[in-house]
Design a protein around this motif. Structure first.
Motif, PDB file in Angstrom:
ATOM      1  N   SER A 196       0.830  -1.210   0.000  1.00 30.19           N
ATOM      2  CA  SER A 196       0.000   0.000   0.000  1.00 30.19           C
ATOM      3  C   SER A 196       0.860   1.254   0.000  1.00 30.19           C
ATOM      4  CB  SER A 196      -0.930   0.008   1.224  1.00 30.19           C
ATOM      5  OG  SER A 196      -1.796  -1.111   1.213  1.00 30.19           O
ATOM      6  N   LEU A 197       1.885   1.274   0.841  1.00 28.99           N
ATOM      7  CA  LEU A 197       2.784   2.431   0.890  1.00 28.99           C
ATOM      8  C   LEU A 197       3.536   2.601  -0.427  1.00 28.99           C
ATOM      9  CD1 LEU A 197       4.307   2.162   4.497  1.00 28.99           C
ATOM     10  CD2 LEU A 197       2.596   3.790   3.668  1.00 28.99           C
ATOM     11  N   ALA A 198       3.907   1.483  -1.063  1.00 30.61           N
ATOM     12  CA  ALA A 198       4.613   1.556  -2.338  1.00 30.61           C
ATOM     13  C   ALA A 198       3.736   2.186  -3.414  1.00 30.61           C
ATOM     14  CB  ALA A 198       5.069   0.163  -2.769  1.00 30.61           C
ATOM     15  N   VAL A 199       2.438   1.864  -3.405  1.00 26.69           N
ATOM     16  CA  VAL A 199       1.499   2.451  -4.371  1.00 26.69           C
ATOM     17  C   VAL A 199       1.371   3.957  -4.141  1.00 26.69           C
ATOM     18  CG1 VAL A 199      -0.915   2.549  -5.096  1.00 26.69           C
ATOM     19  CG2 VAL A 199       0.182   0.335  -4.732  1.00 26.69           C
ATOM     20  N   ILE A 200       1.195   4.356  -2.880  1.00 27.09           N
ATOM     21  CA  ILE A 200       1.050   5.775  -2.558  1.00 27.09           C
ATOM     22  C   ILE A 200       2.319   6.548  -2.929  1.00 27.09           C
ATOM     23  CG2 ILE A 200       0.770   7.439  -0.671  1.00 27.09           C
ATOM     24  CD1 ILE A 200      -0.956   5.306   0.751  1.00 27.09           C
ATOM     25  N   SER A 201       3.470   5.993  -2.579  1.00 30.64           N
ATOM     26  CA  SER A 201       4.735   6.643  -2.920  1.00 30.64           C
ATOM     27  C   SER A 201       4.897   6.782  -4.427  1.00 30.64           C
ATOM     28  CB  SER A 201       5.915   5.851  -2.347  1.00 30.64           C
ATOM     29  OG  SER A 201       5.946   5.935  -0.937  1.00 30.64           O
ATOM     30  N   GLY A 202       4.512   5.744  -5.161  1.00 29.54           N
ATOM     31  CA  GLY A 202       4.617   5.785  -6.608  1.00 29.54           C
ATOM     32  C   GLY A 202       3.786   6.897  -7.224  1.00 29.54           C
ATOM     33  N   ILE A 203       2.571   7.091  -6.715  1.00 30.66           N
ATOM     34  CA  ILE A 203       1.698   8.157  -7.223  1.00 30.66           C
ATOM     35  C   ILE A 203       2.307   9.529  -6.936  1.00 30.66           C
ATOM     36  CG2 ILE A 203      -0.555   9.275  -6.935  1.00 30.66           C
ATOM     37  CD1 ILE A 203      -1.716   6.472  -6.401  1.00 30.66           C
ATOM     38  N   LEU A 204       2.839   9.698  -5.724  1.00 28.49           N
ATOM     39  CA  LEU A 204       3.468  10.977  -5.374  1.00 28.49           C
ATOM     40  C   LEU A 204       4.719  11.216  -6.211  1.00 28.49           C
ATOM     41  CD1 LEU A 204       3.090  10.946  -1.474  1.00 28.49           C
ATOM     42  CD2 LEU A 204       1.832  12.348  -3.120  1.00 28.49           C
ATOM     43  N   TYR A 205       5.521  10.172  -6.409  1.00 31.55           N
ATOM     44  CA  TYR A 205       6.717  10.305  -7.243  1.00 31.55           C
ATOM     45  C   TYR A 205       6.341  10.719  -8.671  1.00 31.55           C
ATOM     46  CZ  TYR A 205       9.567   7.933  -3.673  1.00 31.55           C
ATOM     47  OH  TYR A 205      10.237   7.597  -2.520  1.00 31.55           O
ATOM     48  N   GLY A 206       5.211  10.192  -9.152  1.00 35.93           N
ATOM     49  CA  GLY A 206       4.781  10.504 -10.503  1.00 35.93           C
ATOM     50  C   GLY A 206       4.392  11.958 -10.705  1.00 35.93           C
ATOM     51  N   CYS A 207       4.149  12.665  -9.611  1.00 35.23           N
ATOM     52  CA  CYS A 207       3.751  14.081  -9.691  1.00 35.23           C
ATOM     53  C   CYS A 207       4.916  15.029  -9.446  1.00 35.23           C
ATOM     54  CB  CYS A 207       2.647  14.365  -8.672  1.00 35.23           C
ATOM     55  SG  CYS A 207       1.116  13.450  -8.940  1.00 35.23           S
ATOM     56  N   THR A 208       6.081  14.512  -9.176  1.00 29.20           N
ATOM     57  CA  THR A 208       7.181  15.352  -8.704  1.00 29.20           C
ATOM     58  C   THR A 208       7.685  16.355  -9.744  1.00 29.20           C
ATOM     59  OG1 THR A 208       9.318  15.283  -7.563  1.00 29.20           O
ATOM     60  CG2 THR A 208       9.007  13.734  -9.372  1.00 29.20           C
ATOM     61  N   PHE A 209       7.563  16.028 -11.041  1.00 34.13           N
ATOM     62  CA  PHE A 209       8.032  16.954 -12.079  1.00 34.13           C
ATOM     63  C   PHE A 209       6.947  17.918 -12.564  1.00 34.13           C
ATOM     64  CE2 PHE A 209      11.068  13.348 -12.722  1.00 34.13           C
ATOM     65  CZ  PHE A 209      12.228  14.053 -12.423  1.00 34.13           C
ATOM     66  N   VAL A 210       5.747  17.758 -12.057  1.00 40.11           N
ATOM     67  CA  VAL A 210       4.623  18.581 -12.522  1.00 40.11           C
ATOM     68  C   VAL A 210       4.884  20.082 -12.387  1.00 40.11           C
ATOM     69  CG1 VAL A 210       2.225  19.219 -12.051  1.00 40.11           C
ATOM     70  CG2 VAL A 210       2.861  16.803 -12.261  1.00 40.11           C
TER      71      VAL A 210
END
Length: 350
Positions: A196-210
């Motif tokens: 679950s934490l890996a999924v949440i972290s992945g979503i946040l990482y995906g927004c980092t360059f926005v």
């Protein structure tokens, strides 16, 4: 070589370096106990900011855009969960899961123009969608790969845990090794929490360059506050990394308050954590170069999906986290899916 060929070469070389370093940057920490990860987070981000300072001087201190710091804040928030993820489901599986969701989030935000960004046009929409779907499918395959992770007690055989009497002589001086909340969970609970934490972290990482992409897109609008902003991604590295360090410092101070000024410190993790932060900082700088040379629609799937290959190899050959023919076949199947998705997404732009 013409300018386009130079950009492609620069982009793919930078992507390759980023993939190797992102897949390896947590390896120095693997054999050291890091507790709940809050102290490590701050050490890691301090090293990252040091890399940013060097890069900023090399680039002759380009204009600082505060909004670019938001991307760093988002990344630091997702990174808090890294230590619990590694302790519960292992290095290889953790990076594979958050990498898949990182890929999907980053792809979707660029492809559809989320968060006020310009939508990225592609030559072949079908290939682009297939690549995104395969990234999600691969994440579900990874969930069925069982990893064996050494608990806190196992680390005492090679690297002794820091005991409370070493850190703080006034509390629990005879309690022996310290254990974080992760170590108290059952195997099933650890797997659920870790995934679950890996999924949440992945979503946040995906927004980092926005935020950086947003600034670049709006720099072309005359009445925008970002009008005239640089189109070179690397000019935003210092602001991005500063956001990381500032956010991690705030989180660590809040943690110290919550722990009543008795934070759990792990001195043995300082140097490995610092090395990990430097590797991550260099990898992220390379990803900024790749984004500029290839565009995020091409570079993002490569850089976010690729580290899973490297991390899993560490997990199999060095740390022996993934064992058994069934797991090897599932891992090979997942690799094939994510590689196919990565290629489809890349070629859809070419």
């Amino acid at each position: 070589m013409n300018n386009n060929g130079t950009n492609l070469a620069t982009g793919f070389i930078s992507s390759s370096v980023a993939v190797i370093l992102f897949g390896s940057n947590f390896v120095p920490l693997k054999k050291y106990d890091t507790g709940d990860g809050m102290f490590l987070q701050w050490i890691l981000c301090a090293a990252i900011w040091l890399v940013a300072c060097v890069i900023n001087l090399i680039l002759h201190c380009p204009k600082f855009w505060p909004f670019a710091m938001v991307g760093g804040c988002i990344w630091a928030t997702g990174n808090i969960a890294v230590v619990p993820i590694i302790k519960t489901i292992g290095l290889g599986l953790g990076i594979l899961i958050w990498g898949s969701f990182n890929t999907l989030t980053g792809w979707a935000s660029s492809r559809f123009g989320w968060f006020g960004m310009d939508a990225e046009e592609v030559s072949n929409s079908l290939l682009n969608y297939i690549g995104a779907v395969l990234s999600v499918v691969s994440a579900f395959v990874f969930l069925f790969i069982k990893s064996e992770v050494l608990g806190a007690a196992s680390f005492t055989e090679t690297t002794p845990l820091m005991t409370e009497h070493v850190i703080n002589t006034t509390q629990e001086s005879c309690s022996g090794p310290t254990y974080s909340w992760v170590d108290k969970l059952s195997k099933t609970q650890q797997r659920i929490v870790g995934c679950s934490l890996a999924v949440i972290s992945g979503i946040l990482y995906g927004c980092t360059f926005v935020p950086v992409i947003y600034i670049k897109d709006h720099s072309k609008i005359n009445d925008s506050i970002y009008a005239g902003a640089s189109q070179s991604d690397v000019d935003y590295v210092f602001a991005h990394f500063s956001g990381i360090f500032l956010t991690s410092t705030v989180y660590f101070l809040v943690y110290c308050v919550a722990m009543k000024n008795h934070p759990k410190l792990y001195p043995e993790a300082v140097l490995p954590g610092f090395l990990s932060g430097i590797l991550w900082g260099i990898a992220t700088f390379c990803s900024f170069i790749a984004n500029h040379s290839l565009s995020p629609v091409i570079s993002f799937p490569i850089i976010t999906a690729g580290p899973g290959f490297i991390a899993a190899l560490w997990g199999v050959f060095m740390f022996k986290e993934i064992k058994g023919l069934r797991n090897y076949l599932l891992m090979l199947f997942a690799f094939c899916i994510i590689l196919t998705g990565m290629l489809c997404t890349a070629f859809s732009k070419l």
